[in-house]
Design a protein around this motif. Structure first.
Motif, mmCIF file in Angstrom:
data_model
loop_
_atom_site.group_PDB
_atom_site.id
_atom_site.type_symbol
_atom_site.label_atom_id
_atom_site.label_comp_id
_atom_site.label_asym_id
_atom_site.label_seq_id
_atom_site.Cartn_x
_atom_site.Cartn_y
_atom_site.Cartn_z
ATOM 1 N N GLY A 161 0.784 -1.232 0.000
ATOM 2 C CA GLY A 161 0.000 0.000 0.000
ATOM 3 C C GLY A 161 0.812 1.275 0.000
ATOM 4 O O GLY A 161 0.336 2.317 -0.436
ATOM 5 N N THR A 162 2.055 1.218 0.477
ATOM 6 C CA THR A 162 2.881 2.425 0.501
ATOM 7 C C THR A 162 3.886 2.476 -0.645
ATOM 8 O O THR A 162 4.675 3.412 -0.716
ATOM 9 C CB THR A 162 3.634 2.548 1.847
ATOM 10 O OG1 THR A 162 4.447 1.396 2.037
ATOM 11 C CG2 THR A 162 2.674 2.723 3.004
ATOM 12 N N SER A 163 3.832 1.524 -1.561
ATOM 13 C CA SER A 163 4.759 1.558 -2.696
ATOM 14 C C SER A 163 4.386 2.700 -3.637
ATOM 15 O O SER A 163 3.226 3.075 -3.754
ATOM 16 C CB SER A 163 4.737 0.224 -3.446
ATOM 17 O OG SER A 163 3.550 0.092 -4.186
ATOM 18 N N ASN A 203 -11.479 5.893 2.597
ATOM 19 C CA ASN A 203 -10.384 5.966 1.654
ATOM 20 C C ASN A 203 -10.395 7.404 1.138
ATOM 21 O O ASN A 203 -11.382 7.828 0.539
ATOM 22 C CB ASN A 203 -10.665 4.959 0.545
ATOM 23 C CG ASN A 203 -9.480 4.644 -0.281
ATOM 24 O OD1 ASN A 203 -8.422 5.230 -0.114
ATOM 25 N ND2 ASN A 203 -9.646 3.712 -1.193
ATOM 26 N N VAL A 204 -9.347 8.183 1.400
ATOM 27 C CA VAL A 204 -9.311 9.597 1.038
ATOM 28 C C VAL A 204 -8.024 9.905 0.275
ATOM 29 O O VAL A 204 -7.076 9.122 0.288
ATOM 30 C CB VAL A 204 -9.418 10.513 2.278
ATOM 31 C CG1 VAL A 204 -10.692 10.225 3.059
ATOM 32 C CG2 VAL A 204 -8.195 10.407 3.180
ATOM 33 N N ILE A 205 -8.013 11.068 -0.358
ATOM 34 C CA ILE A 205 -6.805 11.587 -0.987
ATOM 35 C C ILE A 205 -6.504 12.933 -0.320
ATOM 36 O O ILE A 205 -7.336 13.843 -0.353
ATOM 37 C CB ILE A 205 -6.989 11.817 -2.507
ATOM 38 C CG1 ILE A 205 -7.430 10.542 -3.224
ATOM 39 C CG2 ILE A 205 -5.710 12.405 -3.114
ATOM 40 C CD1 ILE A 205 -6.401 9.469 -3.358
ATOM 41 N N VAL A 206 -5.333 13.044 0.279
ATOM 42 C CA VAL A 206 -4.895 14.312 0.863
ATOM 43 C C VAL A 206 -4.085 15.038 -0.194
ATOM 44 O O VAL A 206 -3.164 14.474 -0.786
ATOM 45 C CB VAL A 206 -4.070 14.094 2.150
ATOM 46 C CG1 VAL A 206 -3.477 15.412 2.644
ATOM 47 C CG2 VAL A 206 -4.934 13.457 3.231
ATOM 48 N N ILE A 207 -4.451 16.290 -0.445
ATOM 49 C CA ILE A 207 -3.781 17.116 -1.450
ATOM 50 C C ILE A 207 -3.015 18.208 -0.701
ATOM 51 O O ILE A 207 -3.616 19.089 -0.085
ATOM 52 C CB ILE A 207 -4.796 17.731 -2.433
ATOM 53 C CG1 ILE A 207 -5.632 16.620 -3.069
ATOM 54 C CG2 ILE A 207 -4.079 18.565 -3.483
ATOM 55 C CD1 ILE A 207 -6.887 17.112 -3.768
ATOM 56 N N LEU A 245 -4.773 7.892 1.500
ATOM 57 C CA LEU A 245 -4.646 7.472 2.888
ATOM 58 C C LEU A 245 -5.961 6.888 3.381
ATOM 59 O O LEU A 245 -7.022 7.181 2.834
ATOM 60 C CB LEU A 245 -4.294 8.663 3.793
ATOM 61 C CG LEU A 245 -2.968 9.372 3.537
ATOM 62 C CD1 LEU A 245 -2.880 10.638 4.376
ATOM 63 C CD2 LEU A 245 -1.803 8.450 3.850
ATOM 64 N N PHE A 246 -5.869 6.110 4.434
ATOM 65 C CA PHE A 246 -7.066 5.723 5.168
ATOM 66 C C PHE A 246 -7.292 6.792 6.228
ATOM 67 O O PHE A 246 -6.339 7.334 6.785
ATOM 68 C CB PHE A 246 -6.899 4.368 5.848
ATOM 69 C CG PHE A 246 -6.997 3.205 4.916
ATOM 70 C CD1 PHE A 246 -8.006 3.116 3.986
ATOM 71 C CD2 PHE A 246 -6.079 2.182 4.995
ATOM 72 C CE1 PHE A 246 -8.106 2.036 3.135
ATOM 73 C CE2 PHE A 246 -6.160 1.080 4.162
ATOM 74 C CZ PHE A 246 -7.184 1.020 3.225
ATOM 75 N N ALA A 247 -8.541 7.075 6.507
ATOM 76 C CA ALA A 247 -8.894 8.048 7.537
ATOM 77 C C ALA A 247 -10.063 7.504 8.346
ATOM 78 O O ALA A 247 -10.872 6.734 7.834
ATOM 79 C CB ALA A 247 -9.281 9.379 6.902
ATOM 80 N N VAL A 248 -10.125 7.907 9.595
ATOM 81 C CA VAL A 248 -11.288 7.600 10.422
ATOM 82 C C VAL A 248 -11.970 8.914 10.749
ATOM 83 O O VAL A 248 -11.325 9.957 10.844
ATOM 84 C CB VAL A 248 -10.913 6.820 11.711
ATOM 85 C CG1 VAL A 248 -10.435 5.428 11.383
ATOM 86 C CG2 VAL A 248 -9.888 7.548 12.535
ATOM 87 N N ARG A 283 -14.278 16.025 11.708
ATOM 88 C CA ARG A 283 -12.898 15.979 11.232
ATOM 89 C C ARG A 283 -12.489 14.547 10.903
ATOM 90 O O ARG A 283 -13.148 13.590 11.296
ATOM 91 C CB ARG A 283 -11.949 16.593 12.258
ATOM 92 C CG ARG A 283 -11.908 15.867 13.568
ATOM 93 C CD ARG A 283 -11.123 16.643 14.604
ATOM 94 N NE ARG A 283 -10.975 15.869 15.818
ATOM 95 C CZ ARG A 283 -10.134 16.152 16.775
ATOM 96 N NH1 ARG A 283 -9.343 17.199 16.664
ATOM 97 N NH2 ARG A 283 -10.058 15.405 17.849
ATOM 98 N N LEU A 284 -11.390 14.456 10.163
ATOM 99 C CA LEU A 284 -10.829 13.164 9.787
ATOM 100 C C LEU A 284 -9.496 12.980 10.506
ATOM 101 O O LEU A 284 -8.785 13.950 10.764
ATOM 102 C CB LEU A 284 -10.604 13.101 8.274
ATOM 103 C CG LEU A 284 -11.851 13.243 7.411
ATOM 104 C CD1 LEU A 284 -11.458 13.393 5.946
ATOM 105 C CD2 LEU A 284 -12.763 12.057 7.601
ATOM 106 N N VAL A 285 -9.162 11.747 10.783
ATOM 107 C CA VAL A 285 -7.908 11.419 11.459
ATOM 108 C C VAL A 285 -7.087 10.546 10.519
ATOM 109 O O VAL A 285 -7.597 9.555 9.990
ATOM 110 C CB VAL A 285 -8.183 10.669 12.778
ATOM 111 C CG1 VAL A 285 -6.878 10.282 13.462
ATOM 112 C CG2 VAL A 285 -9.067 11.509 13.694
ATOM 113 N N VAL A 286 -5.829 10.933 10.295
ATOM 114 C CA VAL A 286 -4.916 10.149 9.469
ATOM 115 C C VAL A 286 -3.663 9.824 10.282
ATOM 116 O O VAL A 286 -3.250 10.582 11.159
ATOM 117 C CB VAL A 286 -4.553 10.852 8.141
ATOM 118 C CG1 VAL A 286 -5.778 10.957 7.237
ATOM 119 C CG2 VAL A 286 -3.950 12.221 8.373
#
Length: 151
Positions: free
Chosen positions: A10-12, A40-44, A58-61, A66-69
């Protein structure tokens, strides 16, 4: 361990690039994440040295509005590059599905970190393994609403 395999794949770089493209094509509607109790989110963000736009899947909860990463980097000894980018410029955007939100990334500490870490590890127990595999304290960020979410 299954979490080691998940983290390494997943981090490749290749998977990260493909994931971002697939996310945009599907509007973030893939099955990965939700099945784990995570988004499942995309942080820009802006690259701290290049000034270029960086998109990181990233995965977020969720924690209220708010979201937590989690900056686990699959238990490697170094923080992922996006962590330094958020520390340098916390004004970022996040794609949640097809919706883009303006957020402010804030690294959390102490009791707040402990609570959000527990929330994240409940959704994805692999984070506990990652913490055991590294000597660093894995950073936890809250992505808090910052305006109208457009742009």
């Amino acid at each position: 361990h299954v979490y080691r395999l998940i983290g390494r794949i997943g981090t490749s770089r290749l998977v990260t690039r493909l994931h971002t493209r697939a996310y945009r094509l599907t509007g973030g509607r893939g099955p990965i994440g939700r099945n784990l109790g995570m988004l499942n989110v995309i942080v820009i963000a802006t690259g701290r040295t290049t000034g270029r736009r960086r998109e990181v899947p990233l995965f977020a909860v969720e924690d209220g509005d708010r979201l937590v990463v989690i900056g686990s980097n699959a238990g490697r000894q170094r923080d992922p590059a996006w962590v330094a980018n958020l520390r340098a410029d916390p004004e970022v955007h996040v794609l949640v599905g097809a919706r883009r939100r303006a957020v402010r990334a804030r690294e959390v500490h102490d009791d707040e970190r402990d609570r959000l870490w527990a929330l994240a590890t409940h959704a994805y127990p692999g984070y506990e393994d990652y913490a055991r595999w590294t000597e660093r304290r894995i950073p936890v960020f809250a992505l808090e609403p910052a305006g109208d979410g457009g742009a």
